[in-house]
Enzyme design. Structure first.
Site, PDB file in Angstrom:
ATOM      1  N   SER A 139     -13.939  -4.122  -0.560  1.00  0.00           N
ATOM      2  CA  SER A 139     -14.716  -3.052  -1.018  1.00  0.00           C
ATOM      3  C   SER A 139     -15.888  -3.046  -0.858  1.00  0.00           C
ATOM      4  O   SER A 139     -16.745  -3.883  -1.392  1.00  0.00           O
ATOM      5  CB  SER A 139     -14.689  -3.434  -2.699  1.00  0.00           C
ATOM      6  OG  SER A 139     -14.957  -2.113  -4.046  1.00  0.00           O
ATOM      7  N   PRO A 140     -16.252  -3.356   0.488  1.00  0.00           N
ATOM      8  CA  PRO A 140     -17.630  -3.320   0.662  1.00  0.00           C
ATOM      9  C   PRO A 140     -18.788  -2.579   0.403  1.00  0.00           C
ATOM     10  O   PRO A 140     -20.273  -2.824  -0.240  1.00  0.00           O
ATOM     11  CB  PRO A 140     -18.001  -2.807   2.122  1.00  0.00           C
ATOM     12  CG  PRO A 140     -16.974  -2.644   2.459  1.00  0.00           C
ATOM     13  CD  PRO A 140     -15.965  -2.659   1.534  1.00  0.00           C
ATOM     14  N   TYR A 162       0.745  -1.007   0.210  1.00  0.00           N
ATOM     15  CA  TYR A 162       0.024  -0.209   0.231  1.00  0.00           C
ATOM     16  C   TYR A 162       0.902   1.084  -0.316  1.00  0.00           C
ATOM     17  O   TYR A 162       1.888   1.374   0.704  1.00  0.00           O
ATOM     18  CB  TYR A 162      -1.150   0.057   1.278  1.00  0.00           C
ATOM     19  CG  TYR A 162      -1.955  -0.512   1.127  1.00  0.00           C
ATOM     20  CD1 TYR A 162      -2.545  -1.584  -0.178  1.00  0.00           C
ATOM     21  CD2 TYR A 162      -3.226  -1.263   2.253  1.00  0.00           C
ATOM     22  CE1 TYR A 162      -2.960  -3.017  -0.278  1.00  0.00           C
ATOM     23  CE2 TYR A 162      -3.757  -2.250   2.022  1.00  0.00           C
ATOM     24  CZ  TYR A 162      -3.776  -2.806   1.510  1.00  0.00           C
ATOM     25  OH  TYR A 162      -4.909  -3.729   0.615  1.00  0.00           O
ATOM     26  N   GLY A 185     -16.833   0.053  -4.298  1.00  0.00           N
ATOM     27  CA  GLY A 185     -15.753   1.610  -5.477  1.00  0.00           C
ATOM     28  C   GLY A 185     -17.120   2.557  -4.467  1.00  0.00           C
ATOM     29  O   GLY A 185     -15.827   3.461  -5.961  1.00  0.00           O
ATOM     30  N   GLY A 186     -18.039   2.770  -4.529  1.00  0.00           N
ATOM     31  CA  GLY A 186     -18.628   3.993  -4.443  1.00  0.00           C
ATOM     32  C   GLY A 186     -19.582   3.726  -5.163  1.00  0.00           C
ATOM     33  O   GLY A 186     -20.924   4.682  -4.500  1.00  0.00           O
ATOM     34  N   LEU A 187     -20.324   2.833  -5.870  1.00  0.00           N
ATOM     35  CA  LEU A 187     -21.808   2.230  -6.305  1.00  0.00           C
ATOM     36  C   LEU A 187     -22.836   2.484  -5.241  1.00  0.00           C
ATOM     37  O   LEU A 187     -23.789   2.398  -6.094  1.00  0.00           O
ATOM     38  CB  LEU A 187     -21.650   0.939  -7.086  1.00  0.00           C
ATOM     39  CG  LEU A 187     -20.577   1.514  -8.172  1.00  0.00           C
ATOM     40  CD1 LEU A 187     -20.916   0.022  -9.096  1.00  0.00           C
ATOM     41  CD2 LEU A 187     -21.476   2.361  -9.524  1.00  0.00           C
ATOM     42  N   LEU A 188     -21.973   1.734  -4.064  1.00  0.00           N
ATOM     43  CA  LEU A 188     -23.316   1.626  -2.746  1.00  0.00           C
ATOM     44  C   LEU A 188     -22.931   3.092  -1.613  1.00  0.00           C
ATOM     45  O   LEU A 188     -23.539   1.920  -0.671  1.00  0.00           O
ATOM     46  CB  LEU A 188     -23.128   0.079  -2.598  1.00  0.00           C
ATOM     47  CG  LEU A 188     -22.925  -1.206  -3.423  1.00  0.00           C
ATOM     48  CD1 LEU A 188     -22.625  -2.400  -2.610  1.00  0.00           C
ATOM     49  CD2 LEU A 188     -25.294  -0.887  -3.907  1.00  0.00           C
ATOM     50  N   GLY A 189     -22.388   3.471  -2.024  1.00  0.00           N
ATOM     51  CA  GLY A 189     -21.990   4.954  -1.178  1.00  0.00           C
ATOM     52  C   GLY A 189     -23.407   6.272  -1.582  1.00  0.00           C
ATOM     53  O   GLY A 189     -22.870   7.416  -0.513  1.00  0.00           O
TER      54      GLY A 189
END
Length: 322
Positions: free
Chosen positions: A211-212, A53, A215-219
């Protein structure tokens, strides 16, 4: 904070795991320190990182940030269940990547030095290495455990049959084996339900989804776009494919009166074998907002609605056979 056991172990961890991948590339060191301090204030004791990282070959940028934070004292290291990973390339020379016994030994020593600690609580294989037999993998890991450099061993991105092979190889050595698996898993990416989750559940392996929020689609991505905020190109591209599901999902979150990211995390915590989804807040405000997740209790009706919006899988082979 109600702590949970990591898989079949006696180790207690918070039901949300602080992911540190943004530390360095997207979050300044000062902000990273503040986020980690706030995480402890909130009771989050489970931190995840990796030796790659920071994404500059061989520099271990994020691990170094954690090391400087631990060095401030105040019980920071003692209060943290520290997880890092090995596999990625740390140099351009042969044996500076993957899971050979040689690389595992060198990578572990390098991570310990960067983070200024004498041991790693959870040492995870970041990916399967098809060129290294599990006998070699376990010999290296068991030696590190005997030396007191690591306590537990986990995996990431393993298939169900990889988990089975790893556990049976460990059993032959009378070794504890894997205690966790870190897969890609969220409401829009449910492939692991076929074999990874059943294998993890059967072997007592705790699942730590990465990635819960997809990647932002569920955010709450549509809400943000409506407010004039831009989204990354890869998010926009994926949104084009998943727009119907995302629209229905955000509408349901509105019905619940909850933030989409929190509903996505709460849903994961209802899934078999899941211990702690990995969250990656870039600010303290985001971290504070995600704590609401632990107060959301999705009932059977809500879970059924979410399955209807984004159908999952039954276990294999039932998903594709009788």
């Amino acid at each position: 904070m109600e702590y949970v056991n990591l898989g079949r172990t006696g180790l207690k961890v918070s039901p949300l795991c602080l992911g540190t991948m943004n530390f360095g590339p997207h979050t300044t060191e000062e902000d990273a320190f503040a986020i980690m301090d706030r995480a402890h204030e909130l009771g989050v004791n489970f931190f995840d990182t990796a030796d790659v990282y920071g994404w500059k070959l061989g520099e271990g940028i994020t691990e170094n940030i954690l090391g400087r934070w631990f060095a401030q004292g105040g019980g920071r290291r003692e209060k943290t269940v520290l997880a890092t990973k090995v596999y990625g390339d740390t140099g351009t020379w042969p044996n500076e990547g993957r899971l050979s016994a040689l690389h595992i030994r060198r990578a572990c020593d390098a991570s310990l030095k960067r983070m200024g600690t004498d041991h790693i609580d959870l040492y995870q294989a970041h990916h399967i290495d098809r060129d290294t037999p599990f006998e070699e993998f376990w010999e290296a890991m068991d030696l590190l455990r005997q030396q007191g450099k690591i306590l537990y061993v986990g995996s990431s991105n393993f298939a169900g049959w990889h988990l089975a092979k790893a556990q049976e190889a460990a059993r032959r050595r009378n070794s504890l084996g894997l205690v966790s698996e870190q897969p890609l898993y969220n409401l829009l990416n449910r492939t692991v339900e076929l074999e990874v989750l059943p294998a993890a559940q059967d072997y007592g392996i705790g699942v730590i989804p990465w990635s819960p929020v997809a990647g932002g689609l569920l955010g709450g991505v549509l809400r943000k776009i409506d407010k004039g905020r831009s989204a990354a190109d890869h998010v926009v591209k994926e949104l084009d494919k998943q727009r119907d599901k995302v629209e229905r999902y955000e509408a349901f979150c509105d019905e619940l009166g909850e933030e989409p990211a929190n509903v996505a995390l709460a849903w994961l915590l209802k899934q078999p074998a899941v211990v702690a989804p990995i969250i990656g807040p870039r600010t303290i405000e985001q971290l504070d907002g995600l704590m609401r997740t632990l107060e959301i209790d999705l009932d059977d009706k809500a879970l059924a609605r979410l399955d209807e919006i984004s159908p999952g899988h039954r276990s294999a082979p039932e998903d594709y056979s009788w």
